[in-house]
Design an enzyme around this catalytic site. Structure first.
Site, mmCIF file in Angstrom:
data_model
loop_
_atom_site.group_PDB
_atom_site.id
_atom_site.type_symbol
_atom_site.label_atom_id
_atom_site.label_comp_id
_atom_site.label_asym_id
_atom_site.label_seq_id
_atom_site.Cartn_x
_atom_site.Cartn_y
_atom_site.Cartn_z
ATOM 1 N N ASN A 125 86.207 58.316 -24.260
ATOM 2 C CA ASN A 125 86.381 58.886 -22.920
ATOM 3 C C ASN A 125 87.832 58.733 -22.473
ATOM 4 O OD1 ASN A 125 83.426 59.355 -22.223
ATOM 5 N ND2 ASN A 125 83.414 57.168 -22.697
ATOM 6 N N TYR B 293 77.825 70.571 -26.912
ATOM 7 C CA TYR B 293 79.239 70.238 -27.078
ATOM 8 C C TYR B 293 79.441 69.383 -28.329
ATOM 9 C CZ TYR B 293 83.924 68.499 -25.979
ATOM 10 O OH TYR B 293 85.262 68.181 -26.033
ATOM 11 N N LEU C 257 94.362 67.866 -20.042
ATOM 12 C CA LEU C 257 94.542 66.412 -20.096
ATOM 13 C C LEU C 257 95.041 65.966 -21.463
ATOM 14 C CD1 LEU C 257 94.003 63.476 -19.035
ATOM 15 C CD2 LEU C 257 91.668 63.750 -19.871
ATOM 16 N N HIS D 91 97.761 73.125 -24.137
ATOM 17 C CA HIS D 91 98.887 72.271 -23.751
ATOM 18 C C HIS D 91 98.951 71.975 -22.264
ATOM 19 C CE1 HIS D 91 100.575 76.103 -22.568
ATOM 20 N NE2 HIS D 91 101.633 75.514 -22.067
ATOM 21 N N ASP E 229 71.361 58.811 -16.747
ATOM 22 C CA ASP E 229 72.475 57.937 -17.112
ATOM 23 C C ASP E 229 73.307 58.516 -18.254
ATOM 24 O OD1 ASP E 229 72.570 55.629 -15.484
ATOM 25 O OD2 ASP E 229 70.776 54.838 -16.464
ATOM 26 N N TRP F 118 75.566 59.100 -9.770
ATOM 27 C CA TRP F 118 74.392 59.332 -10.613
ATOM 28 C C TRP F 118 74.079 58.121 -11.485
ATOM 29 C CZ3 TRP F 118 73.421 64.745 -13.085
ATOM 30 C CH2 TRP F 118 73.349 65.713 -12.068
#
Length: 389
Positions: free
Chosen positions: A167, A138, A16, A13, A350, A242
């Protein structure tokens, strides 16, 4: 199923995602909320999670806690990314089931999709080809999480829904340079390069006191500060990012994500997603006394014959719109008021070249986004400046 008095546990909580969902629930009048910081409850510790559920017995759970980061963090901490997330998910989902939680919302990520998935990515392209290597661990953990939800629903008739946001960016974003995502990292780099050029060292030191970089805070010398920041591409009026700047990305304002997630939590059931009514009636095995057997489904193993194969029950959450990383950098530069140089280091990776999701399922369930990227970048910079003032 859930009313304003229902006790809802929001795992993560303070982050983000979780903080945005927490605030959205409060705004809707759901005030019986439960949260624990990582210091108060280690979600990777099975016994601690069990003790928490024994004590609180929530009616609903929002699983927004995760071990997250960008390309650099994913590359450096591969074992942590898969193990920490798997532990969190296994503990929270299994204890939710053991404690008869009515509804669970699992937050994943669109990195679950194959590297070369057809664009825009539909839910049914999951597991059709290899993942992006730089965030494979992930992604595998999140795929396991959504499959746990799906499998518990199919075996036990639970109501666990998995949403896969694109995202995210917004209030309470992570601006730590070592492990933040692309937009907050870019924004902080541009801002610090501007401050250095303006010789605004008080502001630079305040920034580093709020979020030290590799242990270097505002008490360090200018030379030490400049040295550590240069390793992250931050120089006097110059920023190095990057990659080539050509990858396309979709971004969703975190408060929009929260609104979509809470909409799903309150209004969407597993039966809505798979398109069948009275799902539990075909699922549960009935005992001779008329009660429900929560351990066995009626004469099946791994699937409900009447329904056929059921998979890809998760829901994409995004805008359905995209822009290049280079264009994003231009929006950030404008928001910050930076007049220096932005350079792309093409020797660096990338990541996935394009990650646009199909949000038609979400739209069909009654929700669309509100905040466009141009407005959102300005809002994020305002929040960031306020966080270090």
């Amino acid at each position: 199923m859930l009313d304003k008095t229902s006790k809802i546990y929001v795992a993560g909580h303070r982050g983000l995602v979780g903080s945005a969902i927490w605030n959205n629930l409060l705004q809707r009048g759901y005030t019986n909320l439960v949260g624990r910081t990582h210091r108060e409850l280690d979600l990777t510790d099975q016994q601690s999670v069990k003790a928490f559920f024994d004590e609180e017995r929530p009616d609903a759970v929002v699983l927004a806690a995760a071990f997250v980061g960008g390309i650099m963090a994913n590359s450096l901490y591969r074992a942590d990314f898969i193990m920490m997330n798997m532990k969190i998910q296994c503990n929270v989902i299994s204890e939710s089931y053991s404690h008869d939680v009515k509804k669970l919302l699992f937050l994943g990520s669109t990195c679950i999709y194959p590297k070369n998935a057809p664009q825009p990515m539909r839910e049914d392209c999951l597991l059709t080809s290899p993942l992006e290597y730089t965030n494979e661990e992930y992604a595998i953990a999140k795929i396991a999480g959504l499959k746990m939800c799906e499998s518990y629903n199919l075996q036990y008739g639970t109501n666990y829904i998995a949403v896969m946001p694109t995202n995210l960016y917004g209030p309470n974003d992570n601006f730590h340079l070592e492990n933040s995502h692309v937009m907050p990292a870019m924004m902080r780099k541009v801002y610090l390069a501007k401050l250095i050029h303006e010789c605004s060292w008080d502001k630079v030191r305040t920034d580093l006191n709020t979020r030290p970089v590799e242990g270097v805070d505002g008490s360090a010398s200018q030379e030490e500060i400049l040295s550590v920041l240069s390793r992250y591409g931050i120089e006097d009026n110059k920023v190095t990012l990057w990659g080539t700047g050509t990858p396309l990305r979709e971004f969703l304002w975190s408060e929009d994500m929260a609104d979509a997630s809470v909409h799903v939590l309150l209004n969407v059931d597993f039966s809505d997603i798979i398109g069948i009514e009275k799902y539990s009636s075909v699922h549960y095995g009935a005992r001779t006394d008329g009660s429900v057997d929560r351990n066995h489904s009626a004469g099946r193993g791994g699937a409900i014959p009447q329904l056929g194969e059921i998979r890809n029950c998760h829901i994409n959450v995004g805008t359905g719109k995209e822009l290049t990383i280079r264009r994003l950098s231009e929006l950030v530069v404008d928001a910050v008021g930076f007049e220096g140089e932005v350079v792309f280091d093409t020797t660096k990776p990338d990541g996935t070249m394009r990650k646009l999701i199909d949000v038609s399922k979400l739209h069909s369930l009654g929700w669309t986004h509100k905040v466009e990227i141009e407005d959102g970048v300005n809002r994020l910079f305002q929040w960031y400046r306020d966080s270090i003032s």
